[in-house]
Write an enzyme that holds these catalytic residues in place. Structure first.
Site, PDB file in Angstrom:
ATOM      1  N   SER A   5       7.719   2.914  16.345  1.00  0.00           N
ATOM      2  CA  SER A   5       8.577   4.003  16.819  1.00  0.00           C
ATOM      3  C   SER A   5       9.245   4.826  15.743  1.00  0.00           C
ATOM      4  O   SER A   5      10.454   5.098  15.813  1.00  0.00           O
ATOM      5  CB  SER A   5       9.665   3.444  17.737  1.00  0.00           C
ATOM      6  OG  SER A   5       9.234   3.525  19.014  1.00  0.00           O
ATOM      7  N   HIS A  56       3.681  -0.713  28.242  1.00  0.00           N
ATOM      8  CA  HIS A  56       3.213   0.301  29.192  1.00  0.00           C
ATOM      9  C   HIS A  56       3.875   0.089  30.550  1.00  0.00           C
ATOM     10  O   HIS A  56       3.269   0.232  31.607  1.00  0.00           O
ATOM     11  CB  HIS A  56       1.681   0.303  29.290  1.00  0.00           C
ATOM     12  CG  HIS A  56       1.067   0.809  28.015  1.00  0.00           C
ATOM     13  ND1 HIS A  56       1.036   2.130  27.690  1.00  0.00           N
ATOM     14  CD2 HIS A  56       0.540   0.149  26.960  1.00  0.00           C
ATOM     15  CE1 HIS A  56       0.489   2.277  26.493  1.00  0.00           C
ATOM     16  NE2 HIS A  56       0.189   1.087  26.018  1.00  0.00           N
ATOM     17  N   ARG A  81      11.777   0.250  16.442  1.00  0.00           N
ATOM     18  CA  ARG A  81      11.882  -0.877  17.376  1.00  0.00           C
ATOM     19  C   ARG A  81      10.597  -1.700  17.388  1.00  0.00           C
ATOM     20  O   ARG A  81       9.525  -1.246  16.993  1.00  0.00           O
ATOM     21  CB  ARG A  81      12.172  -0.399  18.795  1.00  0.00           C
ATOM     22  CG  ARG A  81      11.062   0.444  19.440  1.00  0.00           C
ATOM     23  CD  ARG A  81      10.151  -0.319  20.358  1.00  0.00           C
ATOM     24  NE  ARG A  81       9.041   0.491  20.832  1.00  0.00           N
ATOM     25  CZ  ARG A  81       7.870   0.567  20.236  1.00  0.00           C
ATOM     26  NH1 ARG A  81       7.642  -0.105  19.123  1.00  0.00           N
ATOM     27  NH2 ARG A  81       6.894   1.330  20.712  1.00  0.00           N
ATOM     28  N   ASP A 111      11.462   3.738  23.711  1.00  0.00           N
ATOM     29  CA  ASP A 111      11.695   3.779  22.269  1.00  0.00           C
ATOM     30  C   ASP A 111      13.018   4.467  21.927  1.00  0.00           C
ATOM     31  O   ASP A 111      13.787   3.990  21.091  1.00  0.00           O
ATOM     32  CB  ASP A 111      10.534   4.508  21.570  1.00  0.00           C
ATOM     33  CG  ASP A 111       9.191   3.886  21.906  1.00  0.00           C
ATOM     34  OD1 ASP A 111       9.187   2.740  22.399  1.00  0.00           O
ATOM     35  OD2 ASP A 111       8.157   4.540  21.677  1.00  0.00           O
ATOM     36  N   GLY A 168       2.835   5.376  11.958  1.00  0.00           N
ATOM     37  CA  GLY A 168       1.595   5.017  12.648  1.00  0.00           C
ATOM     38  C   GLY A 168       1.454   3.519  12.895  1.00  0.00           C
ATOM     39  O   GLY A 168       0.397   3.049  13.286  1.00  0.00           O
TER      40      GLY A 168
END
Ligand code: GLA
Length: 392
Positions: free
Chosen positions: A146, A45, A38, A198, A142
């Site tokens: 996701s 956050h 995604r 996610d 990384g």
């Protein structure tokens, strides 16, 4: 075209089928499940504060192929990943007669084992099945897109197909339960205190759509482990508590935060400041897109980035530079870091006709080496037909 060439779902499937045939000659897989990664357009956050997020599924994801095996006396599961550049073992076998605990190694295994463990809680002990599963992902690892959620949701989709006929109707997972199960797997087996965004979008994504998700009552529990992410989760929870609320979603305005400012540490104040303003931006962003007001949406993206940099402190010099370079290009509406932060990707809203110019500007001026992806908003988790490839 100077964007990265993306591995298609068909290519992912062809690679997995080849690998399967090499490892198990004269045998055919019967199950194929896929779940996307995604990109979050705005609302960062926010999920573990029960606020809004605005993500979309992307065309890269994780695929799991395999089949049920006969050994029901002593059920065992075999997993193998096609991932390259792994320092740990690429395959392992798991006895599922007993309770499944997190693995010491390979670490990647915990994303699939966690899902399996929680899924099996819904299955009668004498109905457990042996199976083999081969796994491959096209999500850059990384990159903040996701990959882990897509592995979890693809694994869960594989298990749903595997147990389709067996498990009692009332044990069947709803899509929301599925997202929560995968999220819990990541929290408890991979030890990451993530929110549910996610896994949720990996289940629910829809082609050509970004989805505004309202996360009230998500009921996601956070295991607070070490690390910056966990620390930030804790700051948000503290701020909510100091202001007399269950979570930051219930704070009515920045004024309310200002009134409680003296009672909290400067860091806690800054984290809360981001979350409260981000919630407003996310709702305003969804409205702007609905009105096709891309300029306004872009402005909110820049604001979100600035808030993540200054108040949530999860950006870094490289991400800031990428945003500033994008901003300098005509035809770019907005740009921001996406995902947890501390590296990863930026997402940029840009006119089609300016894409190449934007890439060129970043390539020529960015101090590191950037890669570029162009994604279509794509569908969520699904079973994929294997017939065609098996027939050939
Ligand atoms: C990670 C987590 C999500 C979310 C984002 C930040 O991707 O897994 O739950 O908290 O960071 O928005």
């Amino acid at each position: 075209m100077s964007s990265e060439k993306l591995t298609t779902v068909e290519e992912l499937q062809a690679n997995l089928i080849n690998a399967y045939h090499e490892e198990f000659p004269n045998d055919e897989p019967t199950i194929c499940a896929f779940a996307p990664g995604r990109v979050n357009l705005i609302g960062e956050h926010s999920d573990y504060n029960s606020c809004f997020v605005f993500p979309m599924g992307i065309s890269v994801g994780t695929m799991v192929i395999g089949k049920a095996l006969d050994d029901q006396e002593n059920p065992k599961c075999y997993f193998r990943t096609l991932a390259e550049d792994l320092k740990e073992s690429k395959s392992f076998e798991l006895d599922i007669t007993e309770q499944i605990t997190p693995l010491e190694s390979p670490k990647w295994g915990n994303y699939v084992v966690g899902v399996l463990a929680l899924f099996l809680e819904r299955i009668k002990p004498n109905k457990k099945k042996s199976f083999r599963a081969l796994i491959s992902t096209s999500v850059p690892i990384g990159g903040g897109l996701s990959s882990s959620a897509s592995i979890e949701v693809a694994m869960c989709t594989f298990l749903e197909i595997l147990y389709r006929d067996e498990y009692a109707y009332d044990l069947q997972l709803s899509q929301v339960e599925k997202a929560l199960l995968c999220c819990k797997a990541e929290q408890t087996y991979a030890n990451v205190p993530c929110g549910v965004m996610d896994q949720y979008i990996s289940c629910f994504a829809k082609a050509d759509h970004a989805i505004l998700v309202d996360l009230t009552n998500s009921n996601v529990k956070h295991e607070l482990t070490s690390g910056k992410f966990a620390e930030n989760v804790e700051h948000c929870q503290q701020a909510a508590k100091i202001l007399g609320h269950k979570n930051l979603r219930d704070v009515s305005s920045i004024d309310e935060l200002e009134q409680g400012r003296d009672k909290m540490s400067p860091v806690t104040y800054r984290r809360a400041h981001h979350v409260i303003t981000e919630m407003q931006r996310t709702q305003a962003g969804a409205q702007a897109l609905e009105n096709k007001d891309y300029k306004e949406f872009g402005r909110l993206m820049y604001e979100s980035h600035e808030s993540l940099r200054k108040y949530f402190e999860v950006s870094c010099a490289e991400l800031d530079q990428l945003v500033e370079l994008a901003r300098s290009v005509d035809g770019v509406f907005g740009s921001r870091m996406t995902g947890a932060g501390f590296g990863g990707c930026t997402v940029t809203l840009v006119k089609k006709s300016s894409v190449e110019k934007c890439i060129e500007t970043i390539k020529n001026n960015y101090k590191g080496k950037a890669t570029f992806y162009q994604f279509e908003p794509s569908d969520g988790a699904r079973s994929i037909d294997l017939k065609k490839s098996n027939d050939k």
